[in-house]
Structures are given as C-alpha cells and as structure tokens.
Design a protein around this motif. Structure first.
Motif, short mmCIF file in Angstrom:
data_model
loop_
_atom_site.label_atom_id
_atom_site.label_comp_id
_atom_site.label_asym_id
_atom_site.label_seq_id
_atom_site.Cartn_x
_atom_site.Cartn_y
_atom_site.Cartn_z
N ALA A 11 0.83 -1.20 0.00
CA ALA A 11 0.00 0.00 0.00
C ALA A 11 0.87 1.25 0.00
CB ALA A 11 -0.91 -0.01 1.22
N PRO A 12 0.50 2.28 -0.76
CA PRO A 12 1.26 3.53 -0.72
C PRO A 12 1.19 4.15 0.68
CG PRO A 12 -0.28 3.50 -2.56
CD PRO A 12 -0.64 2.35 -1.68
N SER A 13 2.26 4.78 1.09
CA SER A 13 2.28 5.47 2.38
C SER A 13 1.55 6.80 2.25
CB SER A 13 3.72 5.73 2.81
OG SER A 13 4.32 6.70 1.94
N PRO A 14 1.15 7.42 3.38
CA PRO A 14 0.56 8.76 3.30
C PRO A 14 1.45 9.75 2.56
CG PRO A 14 0.11 7.84 5.46
CD PRO A 14 1.04 6.87 4.76
N ALA A 15 2.76 9.67 2.78
CA ALA A 15 3.67 10.59 2.08
C ALA A 15 3.63 10.38 0.57
CB ALA A 15 5.09 10.42 2.60
N GLN A 16 3.57 9.12 0.14
CA GLN A 16 3.48 8.83 -1.29
C GLN A 16 2.15 9.30 -1.87
OE1 GLN A 16 4.27 4.62 -0.81
NE2 GLN A 16 6.22 4.79 -1.89
N LEU A 17 1.07 9.11 -1.11
CA LEU A 17 -0.24 9.57 -1.56
C LEU A 17 -0.29 11.09 -1.66
CD1 LEU A 17 -2.47 7.11 0.48
CD2 LEU A 17 -2.14 7.11 -2.00
N LEU A 18 0.36 11.77 -0.72
CA LEU A 18 0.42 13.23 -0.79
C LEU A 18 1.20 13.67 -2.01
CD1 LEU A 18 -0.07 16.06 0.28
CD2 LEU A 18 1.96 15.79 1.74
N GLU A 19 2.30 12.99 -2.32
CA GLU A 19 3.08 13.34 -3.51
C GLU A 19 2.25 13.19 -4.77
OE1 GLU A 19 7.32 12.21 -5.71
OE2 GLU A 19 6.64 11.06 -3.97
N ILE A 20 1.47 12.12 -4.85
CA ILE A 20 0.60 11.91 -6.01
C ILE A 20 -0.44 13.02 -6.10
CG2 ILE A 20 -1.21 10.39 -6.92
CD1 ILE A 20 0.47 8.03 -5.75
N ALA A 21 -1.10 13.33 -4.97
CA ALA A 21 -2.12 14.38 -4.96
C ALA A 21 -1.52 15.74 -5.32
CB ALA A 21 -2.80 14.43 -3.59
N THR A 22 -0.34 16.02 -4.80
CA THR A 22 0.32 17.30 -5.07
C THR A 22 0.68 17.43 -6.54
OG1 THR A 22 1.19 17.36 -2.80
CG2 THR A 22 2.27 18.78 -4.43
N THR A 23 1.16 16.34 -7.14
CA THR A 23 1.48 16.35 -8.56
C THR A 23 0.24 16.66 -9.40
OG1 THR A 23 3.28 14.76 -8.25
CG2 THR A 23 2.36 14.93 -10.47
N ALA A 24 -0.89 16.02 -9.05
CA ALA A 24 -2.12 16.25 -9.80
C ALA A 24 -2.63 17.67 -9.60
CB ALA A 24 -3.18 15.23 -9.37
N ALA A 25 -2.57 18.16 -8.37
CA ALA A 25 -3.02 19.53 -8.09
C ALA A 25 -2.16 20.55 -8.82
CB ALA A 25 -2.99 19.79 -6.58
N PHE A 26 -0.86 20.31 -8.86
CA PHE A 26 0.05 21.23 -9.55
C PHE A 26 -0.27 21.30 -11.04
CE2 PHE A 26 3.99 22.02 -11.93
CZ PHE A 26 4.35 23.25 -11.40
N ALA A 27 -0.56 20.13 -11.65
CA ALA A 27 -0.88 20.12 -13.08
C ALA A 27 -2.13 20.95 -13.36
CB ALA A 27 -1.09 18.68 -13.54
N ALA A 28 -3.15 20.83 -12.51
CA ALA A 28 -4.36 21.63 -12.68
C ALA A 28 -4.09 23.10 -12.42
CB ALA A 28 -5.45 21.12 -11.75
N ALA A 29 -3.28 23.39 -11.41
CA ALA A 29 -2.95 24.79 -11.09
C ALA A 29 -2.20 25.45 -12.24
CB ALA A 29 -2.13 24.85 -9.80
N GLU A 30 -1.30 24.72 -12.88
CA GLU A 30 -0.57 25.26 -14.04
C GLU A 30 -1.54 25.58 -15.18
OE1 GLU A 30 3.51 25.32 -14.79
OE2 GLU A 30 2.41 26.47 -13.28
N TYR A 31 -2.50 24.70 -15.40
CA TYR A 31 -3.52 24.96 -16.43
C TYR A 31 -4.29 26.24 -16.10
CZ TYR A 31 -8.11 24.62 -18.67
OH TYR A 31 -9.27 24.90 -19.35
N ILE A 32 -4.70 26.39 -14.85
CA ILE A 32 -5.49 27.55 -14.44
C ILE A 32 -4.66 28.83 -14.56
CG2 ILE A 32 -6.61 28.65 -12.45
CD1 ILE A 32 -7.40 25.73 -11.59
N ARG A 33 -3.39 28.76 -14.17
CA ARG A 33 -2.55 29.96 -14.27
C ARG A 33 -2.37 30.42 -15.71
NH1 ARG A 33 0.11 27.98 -9.42
NH2 ARG A 33 1.22 26.38 -10.63
N GLY A 34 -2.51 29.53 -16.66
CA GLY A 34 -2.35 29.89 -18.06
C GLY A 34 -3.58 30.44 -18.72
N LEU A 35 -4.69 30.53 -17.99
CA LEU A 35 -5.95 30.99 -18.58
C LEU A 35 -6.06 32.50 -18.61
CD1 LEU A 35 -8.44 28.58 -16.74
CD2 LEU A 35 -7.69 28.41 -19.13
#
Length: 293
Positions: A11-35
């Motif tokens: 099972a992924p650790s909480p730290a690994q799950l946070l890294e995954i969530a942060t990566t996904a959030a960053f990708a969306a944030a980059e999209y939003i910043r470009g609008l």
C-alpha cells in the motif's frame, strides 16, 4: 513536480499519496494559471448560487488523468465527474480502498468573477480515514499540504496555536447561508445575528477549502458550514488537524453518523479550544433536522 517511479506492490504510504495528490493539483494549477480569466462563461447547476465553468471540468479531467496514471487502483470522487471506480483492482496487500476527493476549482464564483480566492483541493482517504491533503491556490501562490507529519504552507511547517476567545475571534464562514435559510428561515436569521454578535468578526471567502486552510494557518480562529460535500473539505480537514486544530461534525438531514469528511455540517477551530457559539448553533440545527426526519 513529476512522479514517475513505479509503485511497490504494498500500500502507498501517506507521504506517497500526498506526492501523487500534489502532482495532480500542480498540473491543474498550471492549467489555471495559463488561462485568460476575463469574461469567463458560466453555467448553472442547481441555481444561480451553484455555478460551473468549462475550466472546472477541464481542471478535473487533468487531475483525474494524473491520479489514474499514478495510482490506477484508487477510486476518485470528483465534484464534476462524480465517483470514478478504480481503473484496476488493488492488490490484496494494499488493504482498504484509497479514495481521492477532488474539487477542481473550489470557489468557482470567485474564479469566474476574476477574484484570486479559489483553489484546487485534493483529499486522500484510506478506507474512511483521511491520510493526506493538498490545497493549491494557483493565483495566490499558496500550497497547503499534510500527510502523516506536520502541515505545511509552501513547505514551511504550520505551528499550532490556540483559538482566541470569542470576543477576539475572527470566523471565516458563510454559515448559516442560503440553503439553511431556505430550510429553516427563522433559525437562519437568528443564527446569523447570534454569530455576528458572539464573535469579533465574520468574513465569508466563498471557498470552504481555503477557509479551512487559513484557519489551519492560524490566520482565523474558526470556520463553519451547515451543508457541504466531501470534496470541499477532505483536504482541509486533514491539513487543519495536522496543524493542531479541532473539528466537530454533524450528520445533517441523513441523521446517520459517518466519517467526518462525509458529514455535511462542521465547525473547525485553529486550536483545541472551541467557539461555543458555533458548536451550540450546530447542535440546534441538528435538532431541527432530526425533528424533520
């Protein structure tokens, strides 16, 4: 911000799950910043108080794509797309289901109006237990995050602090709000006066996730809502608790207790001390809802 290493079969650790969530959030944030956010088109979901834009949907699709790439065994619960089951079954060794609770743009009305008070919010649960969360405010440059350790803002720890006494307390909240006003108009009118008279000041930011993050940071003493969804609060609840705050929740109209992030009513405080005026108003609201069942 790219997570490409293969996962172990455990099972992924909480730290690994946070890294995954942060990566996904960053990708969306980059999209939003470009609008170009001037003149955004909006649509209405349930009413003029509940809007959506094409960018909410696009942001969610970016997040879902990243989460499915990085952890295809996870379930995704999104504001726009609903429940997406895991793309592939989890191994038995991974234990309970991992769920990501995704709000692609929390504070859509602010976003559509050109205000910077909005964010991407992703909370992570294993079974019914929250284990990680990230709140990324793209225009403000603020990233709140927590897994098993300290909550952070842009990588710096958020230190616990006491909730101020009511006479000095700043509350970030739209409680009781339009929905409760329609549900119990007399209570709502009285509750608004009681809250405004019972604390130093009340401000409504229009984004539950950022209100929780700002309480976690100690910039306000409490936040509260009587009708909410898991994707709005899952990340914020976890971050606030890891920052030393406290949360009480109520089951609302369903009358059945669930995990905190699945309950529709809450009061969150920056410290262990509670603001009794808010807790007491929510107790009364729950009694009214119970009586209506």
């Amino acid at each position: 911000m790219n997570t490409t290493a293969p996962r172990s079969p455990s099972a992924p650790s909480p730290a690994q799950l946070l890294e995954i969530a942060t990566t996904a959030a960053f990708a969306a944030a980059e999209y939003i910043r470009g609008l170009d956010r001037d003149g955004l088109a909006r649509e209405y979901k349930t009413s003029s108080h509940d809007i959506v834009t094409e960018h909410d949907r696009a942001s969610e699709e970016i997040i879902v794509s990243e989460l499915q790439r990085l952890l295809p065994s996870a379930r995704i619960v999104g504001e726009e797309g609903g429940v997406r089951p895991a793309e592939q079954p989890a191994a038995e060794s991974e234990g309970p289901q991992v769920s990501f609770f995704v709000d692609p743009i929390d504070g859509t009305s602010n976003f559509a109006a050109g205000l910077p008070l909005f964010c991407v919010s992703i909370g992570v649960a294993i079974g019914d237990e929250l284990v990680a969360g990230v709140i990324d405010a793209p225009i403000l440059g603020q990233v709140f995050a927590a897994a098993a350790g300290e909550a952070t803002l842009n990588g710096r720890p958020l230190r616990p602090r006491a909730t101020r006494p009511a006479a000095d307390a700043l509350v970030l909240s739209g409680f009781p709000g339009q929905r409760i006003g329609n549900e119990f108009p007399e209570f709502a009118a009285r509750a608004q006066r009681s809250l405004e008279n019972g604390v130093s000041s009340v401000r409504h930011l229009g984004t539950a996730a950022l209100e929780l993050a700002y309480v976690a940071a100690g910039w306000a003493d409490a936040t509260s809502l009587g009708t909410i969804n898991a994707w709005d609060v899952a990340a914020g609840f976890h971050i606030l608790r890891r920052a030393g705050g406290t949360i009480r929740t109520w089951p609302g109209k369903a009358g059945v207790a669930q995990a905190d992030h699945l309950q529709p009513a809450y009061v969150a405080c920056t410290g262990q001390e509670r603001l009794s005026v808010l807790d007491e108003l929510h107790e009364e609201l729950q009694e009214l809802r119970d009586a209506a069942l």
